[in-house]
Scaffold this motif. Structure first.
Motif, mmCIF file in Angstrom:
data_model
loop_
_atom_site.group_PDB
_atom_site.id
_atom_site.type_symbol
_atom_site.label_atom_id
_atom_site.label_comp_id
_atom_site.label_asym_id
_atom_site.label_seq_id
_atom_site.Cartn_x
_atom_site.Cartn_y
_atom_site.Cartn_z
ATOM 1 N N VAL A 11 5.139 15.688 -6.604
ATOM 2 C CA VAL A 11 5.472 15.527 -5.190
ATOM 3 C C VAL A 11 4.595 14.437 -4.572
ATOM 4 O O VAL A 11 5.094 13.592 -3.794
ATOM 5 C CB VAL A 11 5.326 16.872 -4.435
ATOM 6 C CG1 VAL A 11 5.408 16.675 -2.926
ATOM 7 C CG2 VAL A 11 6.362 17.872 -4.895
ATOM 8 N N LEU A 12 3.329 14.418 -4.923
ATOM 9 C CA LEU A 12 2.422 13.402 -4.402
ATOM 10 C C LEU A 12 2.860 12.006 -4.837
ATOM 11 O O LEU A 12 2.862 11.066 -4.029
ATOM 12 C CB LEU A 12 0.990 13.680 -4.870
ATOM 13 C CG LEU A 12 -0.083 12.737 -4.358
ATOM 14 C CD1 LEU A 12 -0.213 12.850 -2.844
ATOM 15 C CD2 LEU A 12 -1.397 13.010 -5.036
ATOM 16 N N ILE A 17 5.379 6.736 -3.523
ATOM 17 C CA ILE A 17 6.411 5.721 -3.786
ATOM 18 C C ILE A 17 7.270 5.502 -2.550
ATOM 19 O O ILE A 17 7.617 4.364 -2.211
ATOM 20 C CB ILE A 17 7.272 6.114 -5.007
ATOM 21 C CG1 ILE A 17 6.434 6.007 -6.272
ATOM 22 C CG2 ILE A 17 8.512 5.243 -5.125
ATOM 23 C CD1 ILE A 17 7.117 6.522 -7.516
ATOM 24 N N LEU A 18 7.605 6.563 -1.845
ATOM 25 C CA LEU A 18 8.405 6.422 -0.633
ATOM 26 C C LEU A 18 7.631 5.700 0.474
ATOM 27 O O LEU A 18 8.210 4.908 1.223
ATOM 28 C CB LEU A 18 8.873 7.797 -0.136
ATOM 29 C CG LEU A 18 9.945 8.483 -0.985
ATOM 30 C CD1 LEU A 18 10.219 9.887 -0.449
ATOM 31 C CD2 LEU A 18 11.226 7.658 -0.992
ATOM 32 N N LEU A 19 6.351 5.973 0.591
ATOM 33 C CA LEU A 19 5.558 5.348 1.642
ATOM 34 C C LEU A 19 5.290 3.874 1.376
ATOM 35 O O LEU A 19 5.441 3.036 2.265
ATOM 36 C CB LEU A 19 4.216 6.084 1.815
ATOM 37 C CG LEU A 19 4.271 7.417 2.535
ATOM 38 C CD1 LEU A 19 2.906 8.073 2.535
ATOM 39 C CD2 LEU A 19 4.756 7.238 3.968
ATOM 40 N N PHE A 20 4.865 3.547 0.177
ATOM 41 C CA PHE A 20 4.417 2.190 -0.114
ATOM 42 C C PHE A 20 5.424 1.348 -0.880
ATOM 43 O O PHE A 20 5.307 0.134 -0.921
ATOM 44 C CB PHE A 20 3.105 2.229 -0.901
ATOM 45 C CG PHE A 20 1.983 2.853 -0.126
ATOM 46 C CD1 PHE A 20 1.417 2.192 0.949
ATOM 47 C CD2 PHE A 20 1.518 4.106 -0.460
ATOM 48 C CE1 PHE A 20 0.388 2.773 1.666
ATOM 49 C CE2 PHE A 20 0.490 4.685 0.247
ATOM 50 C CZ PHE A 20 -0.076 4.030 1.312
ATOM 51 N N LYS A 23 6.966 -1.638 -5.636
ATOM 52 C CA LYS A 23 6.345 -2.935 -5.915
ATOM 53 C C LYS A 23 4.895 -2.994 -5.455
ATOM 54 O O LYS A 23 4.071 -3.679 -6.063
ATOM 55 C CB LYS A 23 7.117 -4.060 -5.234
ATOM 56 C CG LYS A 23 8.427 -4.376 -5.888
ATOM 57 C CD LYS A 23 9.046 -5.589 -5.254
ATOM 58 C CE LYS A 23 10.296 -6.001 -6.002
ATOM 59 N NZ LYS A 23 10.842 -7.243 -5.483
ATOM 60 N N ARG A 24 4.580 -2.309 -4.392
ATOM 61 C CA ARG A 24 3.235 -2.420 -3.821
ATOM 62 C C ARG A 24 2.215 -1.526 -4.519
ATOM 63 O O ARG A 24 1.007 -1.785 -4.446
ATOM 64 C CB ARG A 24 3.274 -2.084 -2.346
ATOM 65 C CG ARG A 24 4.094 -3.112 -1.562
ATOM 66 C CD ARG A 24 4.110 -2.798 -0.116
ATOM 67 N NE ARG A 24 2.939 -3.387 0.510
ATOM 68 C CZ ARG A 24 2.556 -3.129 1.732
ATOM 69 N NH1 ARG A 24 3.252 -2.290 2.467
ATOM 70 N NH2 ARG A 24 1.497 -3.697 2.242
ATOM 71 N N LEU A 25 2.649 -0.461 -5.178
ATOM 72 C CA LEU A 25 1.702 0.450 -5.814
ATOM 73 C C LEU A 25 0.892 -0.201 -6.932
ATOM 74 O O LEU A 25 -0.338 -0.027 -6.980
ATOM 75 C CB LEU A 25 2.426 1.705 -6.328
ATOM 76 C CG LEU A 25 2.815 2.698 -5.236
ATOM 77 C CD1 LEU A 25 3.584 3.865 -5.835
ATOM 78 C CD2 LEU A 25 1.594 3.208 -4.520
#
Length: 96
Positions: A11-12, A17-20, A23-25
């Motif tokens: 879940v974390l 992934i949804l927040l950032f 590509k940005r992770l």
């Protein structure tokens, strides 16, 4: 009660992934790793500097003063020539 279970981690990851965005992770993880390497190198250099200062202090604590040297004869003051008569700066400019 406080243990992390595999579904908590999943879940974390989904929330990150949804927040950032996907590509940005990797870029964020790369920059975090660089920052941690820089911090590690700086703290290591601080410890090395402290160690160097401690070694210098130990070296100075063993300082032995030099034995007194023989006295050297003081040179006699020389007789200087009489100073020339002062020249008026205005007159010097007029001559040139």
């Amino acid at each position: 009660m406080g243990a992390l279970k595999p579904w908590h981690i999943a879940v974390l990851v989904v929330v990150l992934i949804l927040l950032f965005g996907a590509k940005r992770l990797p870029d964020a993880a790369r920059s975090l790793g660089r920052s941690l390497r820089i911090i590690k190198a700086e703290t290591k250099s601080l410890h090395d500097d402290d160690r160097d200062l401690a070694e210098k202090a130990d070296a100075q604590s063993g300082y032995q003063p030099l034995p007194p040297q023989q006295q050297v004869a003081q040179p006699q003051p020389q007789q200087f020539a009489q100073p020339q008569q002062p020249v008026d700066p205005v007159q010097r400019v007029r001559e040139n």
